[in-house]
Design a protein around this motif. Structure first.
Motif, mmCIF file in Angstrom:
data_model
loop_
_atom_site.group_PDB
_atom_site.id
_atom_site.type_symbol
_atom_site.label_atom_id
_atom_site.label_comp_id
_atom_site.label_asym_id
_atom_site.label_seq_id
_atom_site.Cartn_x
_atom_site.Cartn_y
_atom_site.Cartn_z
ATOM 1 N N ARG A 75 -3.002 10.086 -5.876
ATOM 2 C CA ARG A 75 -2.837 9.135 -4.782
ATOM 3 C C ARG A 75 -3.982 9.139 -3.796
ATOM 4 N NH1 ARG A 75 1.191 9.207 -1.325
ATOM 5 N NH2 ARG A 75 1.457 6.954 -1.400
ATOM 6 N N LYS A 76 -5.085 9.738 -4.132
ATOM 7 C CA LYS A 76 -6.190 9.805 -3.193
ATOM 8 C C LYS A 76 -7.092 8.580 -3.263
ATOM 9 C CE LYS A 76 -6.301 14.839 -2.842
ATOM 10 N NZ LYS A 76 -7.112 16.075 -2.933
ATOM 11 N N SER A 77 -6.872 7.744 -4.200
ATOM 12 C CA SER A 77 -7.641 6.506 -4.257
ATOM 13 C C SER A 77 -6.846 5.431 -4.992
ATOM 14 C CB SER A 77 -8.988 6.709 -4.959
ATOM 15 O OG SER A 77 -8.795 7.042 -6.308
ATOM 16 N N SER A 78 -7.271 4.213 -4.799
ATOM 17 C CA SER A 78 -6.614 3.104 -5.474
ATOM 18 C C SER A 78 -7.639 2.011 -5.750
ATOM 19 C CB SER A 78 -5.455 2.555 -4.645
ATOM 20 O OG SER A 78 -5.902 2.076 -3.379
ATOM 21 N N THR A 79 -7.260 1.104 -6.622
ATOM 22 C CA THR A 79 -8.115 -0.026 -6.961
ATOM 23 C C THR A 79 -7.288 -1.299 -6.968
ATOM 24 O OG1 THR A 79 -9.538 1.346 -8.363
ATOM 25 C CG2 THR A 79 -9.666 -1.036 -8.685
ATOM 26 N N LEU A 80 -7.780 -2.284 -6.277
ATOM 27 C CA LEU A 80 -7.175 -3.613 -6.321
ATOM 28 C C LEU A 80 -7.913 -4.417 -7.369
ATOM 29 C CD1 LEU A 80 -5.157 -5.654 -4.921
ATOM 30 C CD2 LEU A 80 -7.187 -6.474 -3.686
ATOM 31 N N ASN B 262 -12.822 -5.580 -9.243
ATOM 32 C CA ASN B 262 -12.169 -4.292 -9.023
ATOM 33 C C ASN B 262 -12.628 -3.734 -7.687
ATOM 34 O OD1 ASN B 262 -10.886 -4.156 -11.663
ATOM 35 N ND2 ASN B 262 -12.947 -3.831 -12.454
ATOM 36 N N LEU B 263 -11.728 -3.698 -6.729
ATOM 37 C CA LEU B 263 -12.065 -3.275 -5.375
ATOM 38 C C LEU B 263 -11.513 -1.865 -5.136
ATOM 39 C CD1 LEU B 263 -11.896 -6.495 -5.418
ATOM 40 C CD2 LEU B 263 -11.699 -6.304 -2.952
ATOM 41 N N PRO B 264 -12.423 -0.892 -4.883
ATOM 42 C CA PRO B 264 -11.956 0.480 -4.717
ATOM 43 C C PRO B 264 -11.596 0.812 -3.269
ATOM 44 C CG PRO B 264 -14.338 0.434 -4.742
ATOM 45 C CD PRO B 264 -13.882 -1.002 -4.887
ATOM 46 N N ASN C 110 1.809 1.896 -10.319
ATOM 47 C CA ASN C 110 0.981 0.694 -10.320
ATOM 48 C C ASN C 110 1.866 -0.526 -10.107
ATOM 49 O OD1 ASN C 110 -1.144 2.408 -10.926
ATOM 50 N ND2 ASN C 110 -0.977 2.049 -13.131
ATOM 51 N N GLU C 111 1.315 -1.499 -9.423
ATOM 52 C CA GLU C 111 2.059 -2.698 -9.107
ATOM 53 C C GLU C 111 1.264 -3.935 -9.523
ATOM 54 O OE1 GLU C 111 5.090 -2.631 -7.927
ATOM 55 O OE2 GLU C 111 5.249 -0.534 -7.270
ATOM 56 N N THR C 112 2.004 -4.961 -9.872
ATOM 57 C CA THR C 112 1.366 -6.236 -10.233
ATOM 58 C C THR C 112 2.189 -7.376 -9.684
ATOM 59 O OG1 THR C 112 0.372 -5.365 -12.265
ATOM 60 C CG2 THR C 112 0.671 -7.735 -12.164
ATOM 61 N N ASN C 113 1.510 -8.372 -9.166
ATOM 62 C CA ASN C 113 2.187 -9.615 -8.785
ATOM 63 C C ASN C 113 1.303 -10.783 -9.207
ATOM 64 O OD1 ASN C 113 0.210 -9.870 -6.799
ATOM 65 N ND2 ASN C 113 1.549 -9.164 -5.147
ATOM 66 N N GLU C 114 1.638 -11.947 -8.718
ATOM 67 C CA GLU C 114 0.919 -13.132 -9.164
ATOM 68 C C GLU C 114 -0.509 -13.180 -8.650
ATOM 69 O OE1 GLU C 114 3.546 -13.014 -7.298
ATOM 70 O OE2 GLU C 114 3.094 -13.985 -5.378
ATOM 71 N N MET C 115 -0.815 -12.388 -7.665
ATOM 72 C CA MET C 115 -2.157 -12.406 -7.092
ATOM 73 C C MET C 115 -3.062 -11.333 -7.668
ATOM 74 S SD MET C 115 -1.628 -13.106 -3.032
ATOM 75 C CE MET C 115 -3.395 -13.131 -2.759
ATOM 76 N N ALA C 116 -2.501 -10.130 -7.836
ATOM 77 C CA ALA C 116 -3.369 -8.999 -8.163
ATOM 78 C C ALA C 116 -2.575 -7.853 -8.769
ATOM 79 C CB ALA C 116 -4.059 -8.521 -6.885
ATOM 80 N N SER C 117 -3.333 -6.836 -9.180
ATOM 81 C CA SER C 117 -2.739 -5.579 -9.619
ATOM 82 C C SER C 117 -3.267 -4.462 -8.736
ATOM 83 C CB SER C 117 -3.089 -5.277 -11.085
ATOM 84 O OG SER C 117 -2.501 -6.228 -11.943
ATOM 85 N N LEU C 118 -2.418 -3.482 -8.500
ATOM 86 C CA LEU C 118 -2.795 -2.321 -7.704
ATOM 87 C C LEU C 118 -2.639 -1.084 -8.573
ATOM 88 C CD1 LEU C 118 -3.493 -0.851 -5.064
ATOM 89 C CD2 LEU C 118 -1.062 -0.964 -4.453
ATOM 90 N N ILE C 119 -3.745 -0.377 -8.749
ATOM 91 C CA ILE C 119 -3.751 0.848 -9.534
ATOM 92 C C ILE C 119 -3.950 2.017 -8.586
ATOM 93 C CG2 ILE C 119 -4.785 2.089 -11.467
ATOM 94 C CD1 ILE C 119 -3.553 -0.624 -12.216
ATOM 95 N N ILE C 120 -2.996 2.926 -8.555
ATOM 96 C CA ILE C 120 -3.060 4.099 -7.684
ATOM 97 C C ILE C 120 -3.238 5.325 -8.564
ATOM 98 C CG2 ILE C 120 -1.865 5.453 -5.918
ATOM 99 C CD1 ILE C 120 -0.269 2.932 -5.219
ATOM 100 N N THR C 121 -4.220 6.148 -8.241
ATOM 101 C CA THR C 121 -4.453 7.345 -9.053
ATOM 102 C C THR C 121 -3.266 8.302 -8.940
ATOM 103 O OG1 THR C 121 -5.628 8.409 -7.227
ATOM 104 C CG2 THR C 121 -6.945 7.186 -8.840
ATOM 105 N N GLU C 122 -3.188 9.180 -9.910
ATOM 106 C CA GLU C 122 -2.034 10.080 -9.951
ATOM 107 C C GLU C 122 -1.962 10.971 -8.719
ATOM 108 O OE1 GLU C 122 -1.612 11.881 -13.743
ATOM 109 O OE2 GLU C 122 0.003 13.220 -13.119
#
Lengths: 112, 115
Positions: free
Chosen positions: A68-73, A19-21, A54-66
């Motif tokens: 939008r001030k931070s996200s996690t790969l 989980n990369l912030p 939030n987005e997902t593909n074959e490599m990873a998922s991207l979670i964006i906070t509501e």
């Protein structure tokens, strides 16, 4: 383009989720969050991008906070080949012809 | 997926000589290509934006007469480092935009060493 801040490094065990912030507290409403990675001595590789959802593909998922001030790969099952520098970038435009501004990134080390 | 190549992958030259680096989009046409430079243990720094059929746009602090960019076709952009000096030794990376896509694709990079 808004600036991002990432921890300089992190590690995780092989097979576990990584989980990369990324903080982008000054992001504007029309700015997208992009993630690239660069394996040593290679060109960067596109991973994923998103605006609000939030987005997902074959490599990873991207979670964006509501707010939008931070996200996690999220790399769901990290392998040794995922060891790389990961860059979180925000920019106004999508589209292939708008430039990317790279920060220092976060170095992910996957240990056996 | 879209593939971008660079040639050469490595080059060693003497101080004062000029070096040309090619960036090709192999399976798509790119109206815009970008050139980056990366010094050891540092991030990528954008040098210039290369537009097919027009003059390149250089970032602040990049000498346009030293780093000549030509984008003569939709699949090829070249970067020529003129009168190279040891401080020009770096990893040079290009990227190309795929029309209709939301991102750019990067080449594998060219390692330039100036002796």
């Amino acid at each position: 383009d808004a600036k991002t801040t990432q921890p300089p490094s992190m590690d995780c065990a092989e097979g576990r989720a990584a989980n990369l912030p990324c903080n982008h507290s000054t992001i504007s409403g029309n700015e997208y969050v992009y993630w690239y990675r660069q394996i040593h001595s290679q060109g960067p590789q596109y991973i994923i991008h998103g605006l609000k959802n939030n987005e997902t593909n074959e490599m990873a998922s991207l979670i964006i906070t509501e707010d939008r001030k931070s996200s996690t790969l999220i790399l769901p099952h990290a392998t040794l080949r995922d060891t790389a520098v990961y860059y979180c970038i925000v920019r106004v435009e999508t589209g292939a012809n708008s430039k990317l501004t790279f920060g220092k990134g976060i170095t992910l080390s996957v240990r056996p | 997926g879209a593939v971008v190549s660079q040639h050469p992958s490595r080059v060693i030259c003497k101080s004062g000589t000029s070096v040309k680096i090619e960036c090709r989009s192999l399976d798509f046409q790119a109206t815009t290509m970008f050139w980056y430079r990366q010094f050891p243990k540092q991030s990528l720094m954008l040098m210039a934006t290369s537009n097919e059929g027009s003059k390149a746009t250089y970032e602040q602090g990049v000498e346009k007469d030293k780093f000549l960019i030509n984008h003569a076709s939709l699949t090829l952009s070249t970067l020529t480092v003129t009168s190279a000096h040891p401080e020009d030794s770096s990893f040079y990376i290009c990227s190309a935009g795929l029309a209709g896509a939301d991102t750019q694709y990067f080449g594998p990079g060219t390692r330039l060493t100036v002796l």
